[in-house]
Design a protein around this motif. Structure first.
Motif, PDB file in Angstrom:
ATOM      1  N   ILE A 188     137.675  26.083  51.716  1.00 48.69           N
ATOM      2  CA  ILE A 188     138.913  26.337  50.971  1.00 48.69           C
ATOM      3  C   ILE A 188     138.672  27.373  49.869  1.00 48.69           C
ATOM      4  O   ILE A 188     139.431  28.341  49.713  1.00 48.69           O
ATOM      5  CB  ILE A 188     139.455  25.025  50.366  1.00 48.69           C
ATOM      6  N   GLY A 189     137.608  27.171  49.097  1.00 43.27           N
ATOM      7  CA  GLY A 189     137.305  28.096  48.008  1.00 43.27           C
ATOM      8  C   GLY A 189     137.017  29.504  48.496  1.00 43.27           C
ATOM      9  O   GLY A 189     137.537  30.482  47.945  1.00 43.27           O
ATOM     10  N   ALA A 241     132.987  17.759  51.347  1.00 40.40           N
ATOM     11  CA  ALA A 241     132.388  18.792  50.500  1.00 40.40           C
ATOM     12  C   ALA A 241     132.386  20.152  51.188  1.00 40.40           C
ATOM     13  O   ALA A 241     132.769  21.168  50.592  1.00 40.40           O
ATOM     14  CB  ALA A 241     130.969  18.386  50.116  1.00 40.40           C
ATOM     15  N   ASN A 242     131.980  20.187  52.430  1.00 41.50           N
ATOM     16  CA  ASN A 242     131.962  21.459  53.162  1.00 41.50           C
ATOM     17  C   ASN A 242     133.360  22.020  53.369  1.00 41.50           C
ATOM     18  O   ASN A 242     133.561  23.234  53.398  1.00 41.50           O
ATOM     19  CB  ASN A 242     131.263  21.271  54.510  1.00 41.50           C
ATOM     20  N   ALA A 262     133.102  20.988  45.869  1.00 41.88           N
ATOM     21  CA  ALA A 262     132.110  20.560  46.861  1.00 41.88           C
ATOM     22  C   ALA A 262     130.811  20.084  46.220  1.00 41.88           C
ATOM     23  O   ALA A 262     129.991  19.440  46.883  1.00 41.88           O
ATOM     24  CB  ALA A 262     131.817  21.708  47.823  1.00 41.88           C
ATOM     25  N   LEU A 263     130.623  20.391  44.936  1.00 44.09           N
ATOM     26  CA  LEU A 263     129.352  20.103  44.281  1.00 44.09           C
ATOM     27  C   LEU A 263     129.404  18.916  43.335  1.00 44.09           C
ATOM     28  O   LEU A 263     128.393  18.584  42.705  1.00 44.09           O
ATOM     29  CB  LEU A 263     128.897  21.354  43.499  1.00 44.09           C
ATOM     30  N   GLY A 313     139.645  29.789  43.755  1.00 39.14           N
ATOM     31  CA  GLY A 313     138.614  29.808  44.783  1.00 39.14           C
ATOM     32  C   GLY A 313     137.283  29.311  44.247  1.00 39.14           C
ATOM     33  O   GLY A 313     136.597  28.491  44.882  1.00 39.14           O
ATOM     34  N   ILE A 314     136.908  29.766  43.051  1.00 38.28           N
ATOM     35  CA  ILE A 314     135.649  29.333  42.436  1.00 38.28           C
ATOM     36  C   ILE A 314     135.691  27.830  42.126  1.00 38.28           C
ATOM     37  O   ILE A 314     134.729  27.091  42.376  1.00 38.28           O
ATOM     38  CB  ILE A 314     135.378  30.146  41.161  1.00 38.28           C
TER      39      ILE A 314
END
Length: 386
Positions: free
Chosen positions: A162-163, A156-157, A84-85, A77-78
């Motif tokens: 998802i995370g 990205a969003n 996205a970044l 998840g992380i």
């Protein structure tokens, strides 16, 4: 009730993970990745996944399955949030590698935990089929969701969603999943401890491993080629999500035929692999539309996967499930590694579907030969005991 929670967690994992299937390739291409680099990215994730699979099996047998499911969900998840970044293809490459390793603990631990709820081979097949139905239902819905999200809120969003969803799933698993205590009835005598070498040397499992490699190679070609249509033909991610959903519908249909689990798993494997090879040939020749072809691929995929799991659990004792599923997952990863890399390199010169068809038919030939050689001694010749 405990089994319901592991079914729910496996469903949520499949749902959330499948959301990214139509968006990764165009996301990587948007960041500047070439077709070869995208193939390498897919391969490195599978390679680190393979490494993790081999580590996960023995550890889950020793320390329990639940803890590795939860840790893997939190870490993944992380890492997906970090997707996205990213600002460069190198960052994405590193995250794919790390995420592949993290996710390696999910599948073998989850399947080993679920297998502990079966008391015989028939229940084993039924549990795997139900898990397959739930996972397939997720794979039908998720690409549509992922494609729509990618087109609406951006790649990205979508990775942020998802995370966050995986972290929520980890919290759910922490609260409700329990370790299993049941023992599966196993044919023949099995030692209390099985090493990786013991598992690899078992003739009945060699058939399963060959099938798993060929299946994932074919699957890898499709996972690579279908999203790449968004790059080559300017299609939207929503369209590729719909194409993946056709494959999911086919899998759902075959998994819903629960009576199939009464048949010999090796015969089901051979039938499914033959059918999938024929469909790949159809795609190569363009004899049917892509949605119909993907539907048929999904149908035969649903025939093979539960049969592989049943054949595996019929061959090892309960305390060896972690290692066995770890090796099986590693074989899956090896198929994806090979497929993704080769497809990225050769797709400008030769159809990846031709290579997939060749590998599938070679695997089917080896399985047929092995079955003929062990006809009088194979444990799969006897009817499945209920």
């Amino acid at each position: 009730m405990n089994k319901l929670h592991i079914f729910m967690v496996m469903f949520l994992i499949s749902l959330v993970m499948s959301i990214q299937s139509p968006i990764f390739t165009p996301y990587a291409a948007k960041l500047g990745a070439s077709s070869v680099l995208i193939g390498i990215m897919l391969s490195i994730a599978s390679f680190t996944n393979l490494t993790g699979n081999l580590i996960a099996g023995p550890l889950s047998d020793r320390f329990g399955k639940k803890v590795f499911i939860i840790i893997s969900l939190f870490l993944s998840g992380i890492l997906f949030i970090f997707h996205a970044l990213v600002s460069s293809t190198m960052n994405l490459f590193v995250l794919r590698a790390l995420n592949g390793f993290s996710l390696a603990f999910l599948v073998p631990s989850g399947l080993a935990l679920l297998s502990g709820y079966a008391k015989n081979s028939h229940q084993q097949g039924k549990n795997m089929a139900i898990n397959g139905i739930l996972g397939t239902s997720a794979s039908i819905i998720a690409p549509l969701i992922g494609g729509k999200l990618g087109a609406t809120i951006g790649y990205a969003n979508t990775y942020l969603i998802i995370g966050g969803s995986l972290i929520l799933t980890a919290i759910y698993a922490t609260s409700f999943i329990k370790e299993t205590q049941h023992t599966v009835v196993v044919k023949g005598n099995q030692s209390n401890r099985l090493s990786f070498l013991n598992i690899l040397q078992m003739p009945q499992l060699q058939v399963v491993f060959v099938t798993g490699f060929a299946l994932m190679y074919i699957h890898g070609v499709i996972i690579y080629e279908v999203p790449y249509l968004t790059v080559e033909k300017g299609l939207s991610t929503a369209t590729t999500g719909q194409l993946f959903s056709f494959m999911g519908i086919g899998t759902f249909l075959s998994l819903s035929l629960l009576f199939i689990n009464r048949f010999n798993p090796i015969k089901r494997i051979m039938f499914g692999l033959f059918g999938m090879n024929m469909v790949v040939f159809i795609i190569l020749q363009g004899l049917l539309s892509l949605p119909v072809s993907l539907f048929l691929v999904g149908f035969f995929f649903g025939i093979i996967m539960p049969a592989i799991a049943t054949a595996l659990t019929d061959s090892v004792s309960n305390n060896g499930y972690g290692r066995a599923f770890g090796v099986m997952s590693a074989i899956y990863s090896l198929g994806m590694i090979t497929s993704s890399f080769i497809t990225g390199v050769i797709r400008d010169f030769i159809s990846p579907y031709f290579i997939a068809f060749t590998i599938g038919m070679l695997a089917l030939t080896l399985i047929g030969y092995s079955r003929f050689q062990t006809k009088t001694s194979s444990p799969f010749q006897a009817p499945i005991e209920y």
